[in-house]
Scaffold this active site. Structure first.
Site, mmCIF file in Angstrom:
data_model
loop_
_atom_site.group_PDB
_atom_site.id
_atom_site.type_symbol
_atom_site.label_atom_id
_atom_site.label_comp_id
_atom_site.label_asym_id
_atom_site.label_seq_id
_atom_site.Cartn_x
_atom_site.Cartn_y
_atom_site.Cartn_z
ATOM 1 N N LYS A 187 -7.516 1.475 -2.716
ATOM 2 C CA LYS A 187 -7.113 1.061 -1.368
ATOM 3 C C LYS A 187 -7.246 2.236 -0.404
ATOM 4 O O LYS A 187 -7.710 2.070 0.737
ATOM 5 C CB LYS A 187 -5.663 0.547 -1.386
ATOM 6 C CG LYS A 187 -5.132 0.053 -0.026
ATOM 7 C CD LYS A 187 -5.746 -1.262 0.392
ATOM 8 C CE LYS A 187 -5.389 -1.689 1.821
ATOM 9 N NZ LYS A 187 -4.065 -2.239 1.981
ATOM 10 N N THR A 232 0.857 -1.184 0.000
ATOM 11 C CA THR A 232 0.000 0.000 0.000
ATOM 12 C C THR A 232 0.889 1.230 0.000
ATOM 13 O O THR A 232 1.618 1.480 0.964
ATOM 14 C CB THR A 232 -0.924 0.000 1.235
ATOM 15 O OG1 THR A 232 -1.814 -1.113 1.134
ATOM 16 C CG2 THR A 232 -1.741 1.283 1.300
ATOM 17 N N LYS A 287 -0.051 4.443 8.869
ATOM 18 C CA LYS A 287 0.762 4.664 7.666
ATOM 19 C C LYS A 287 -0.139 4.862 6.442
ATOM 20 O O LYS A 287 0.052 5.792 5.644
ATOM 21 C CB LYS A 287 1.680 3.460 7.436
ATOM 22 C CG LYS A 287 2.623 3.588 6.248
ATOM 23 C CD LYS A 287 2.961 2.235 5.633
ATOM 24 C CE LYS A 287 1.773 1.709 4.827
ATOM 25 N NZ LYS A 287 2.062 0.609 3.924
#
Lengths: 294, 294
Positions: free
Chosen positions: B166, B93, B234
């Site tokens: 995502k 990601t 994150k």
């Protein structure tokens, strides 16, 4: 069990219809008489002269009202007709404290605070979820009637616990509305295929009822209720007040009240709560105010 | 199709095992060599001397890395071994922009940004949901290999669209975490029976995967991951950066970053994201800081 219904709005009227179909609707009453007249002609049910008259003729009184003050006024008006062994079931959404006050006003009758979720469709189909505060024995006694209007009846604790449960549910619903609308507005700005986003996100750990049932409509600009902004705003004001008793401001509640007020001021009070998508889209428009509803 | 895996962490290792089981794992490589040694002894698979060596020996390279910089470094290191007709699939990601830069660095090889959801359990079972940016023809060509690691492969658009999807998913997940933890902390303060709350709320319009799968554990004080706070933090930092490109601060993203940072500072970085329940409970404790993790 002879049942009377007070409050024949979007929820009360379909509940009354289901009770009539089950053969237990004895009387109806509504503050504005037109609604009572309509339902009376439709079902051939008798309109009570007053709340007290309705209470005197019934063993169970089901209330479906809008706000805390309405409930307390109706409880006062019911009082002359209340008698031992009868039960008052309030399906309105009010604060826990108001439910506790209403229970006191109901004496010598029994009282249950029994707010519902499932919306007008649940009311029509008799599949509402009912969150009940009060005595288990009372719930058991009137279970056959409750099962006419609700698909599920959950006893949550003493008087007020039903309303407390509803408040928790409305906080969660507010947060999920925030989550889905913010994510889908972001997806719109990113020019992603929204139908696929709804499918992919819906199939994973972010999956939720609201995305599955309102995702497609909101991204197509359709905001038919469903659950109206003004009503959720009212419920969240109750949640805010309940949290304030702990000296707490709940972040999602505070934020959603502000967003809903903006929507209401722009003329979207009667849209579905998924109209929050308008607010989130506006973040990406950088163009100040909502265009007013035409 | 000879496949190499770079990045043998919590996600990469189980993906490599599934590829080995399917008979297509040719080489592995990991920045810290111990993880590669372990997996090599376990599976009898060859460790590449370098990313470039791995690329030269494979038709497909699957990456599972932590952060944007890691990806760009690995792409540089791969380059001498990249050749026409091969495909680099990045399951990490990272930001949309980083994915687009990585695609440029992959030439003359093809590149797909293919972040996944479904966590370590999905990686182990090969049931991950893969959100892919890149060319449809490339996805089609390597579909048999992708189907070994993912239960569902969704083509979202050109390079970067997988990462954008995502990001949208992680925003929604953050909001739902906020919704569920705030509501359940409120329910705890109201002394409601939490098991019934989880059932009642879960059965209605506020129903969601996270409540069903994390509601009981969080209210019992269990926060085993699942999905770690530090990782979602994150991801949300990436979302914040992506939204900033529209001059937008997304309210749920901003709020959740603050909450997660507090949790990380208090020693809960490696707990499940449902540890946000600690933050919400703290609102009702009125006692300042978290007790540090013992």
């Amino acid at each position: 069990m002879k049942t009377g219904v007070i409050g024949l709005g979007a929820m009360g009227a379909p509940m009354a219809r289901n009770l009539h179909r089950a053969g237990c609707l004895e009387r109806v009453w509504n503050r504005s008489p037109e609604k009572a007249s309509c339902l009376s002609s439709e079902l051939g049910v008798r309109i009570a002269d007053s709340p007290a008259d309705l209470a005197a003729a019934c063993e169970l009184v089901l209330l479906s009202l809008s706000a805390d003050d309405d409930l307390l006024q109706v409880m006062q008006a019911l009082q002359p007709g209340l008698h031992c062994g009868m039960v008052v079931v309030d399906t309105s959404t009010v604060s826990r404290e108001t439910a506790i006050r209403a229970a006191a006003l109901a004496q010598p009758a029994e009282f249950l605070d029994a707010p519902v979720s499932g919306g007008t469709e649940g009311a029509r189909l008799g599949t509402l979820v009912m969150m009940v505060g009060g005595e288990a024995a009372v719930i058991e006694r009137i279970a056959p009637v409750l099962s006419v209007v609700a698909g599920r009846v959950e006893h949550m604790g003493p008087h007020g616990a039903g309303q407390a449960t509803k408040a928790v549910n409305q906080v969660m619903a507010a947060g999920i509305n925030q989550a889905v609308t913010e994510a889908l507005a972001f997806a719109t700005a990113l020019q992603l295929p929204l139908d696929k986003i709804i499918e992919v996100a819906g199939g994973g750990a972010a999956g939720n009822w609201f995305l599955a049932h309102r995702g497609a409509t909101m991204t197509q600009g359709q905001f038919d209720p469903g659950f109206r902004v003004a009503l959720h705003h009212k419920d969240l004001a109750i949640c805010k007040q309940m949290a304030a008793q702990f000296d707490v401001a709940l972040p999602l509640v505070e934020m959603t009240l502000i967003h809903y007020r903006r929507l209401m001021e722009a003329g979207f009070a009667d849209e579905d709560i998924s109209a929050l998508f308008r607010e989130k889209r506006r973040l990406f428009d950088n163009n100040g105010d909502h265009p007013k509803k035409s």
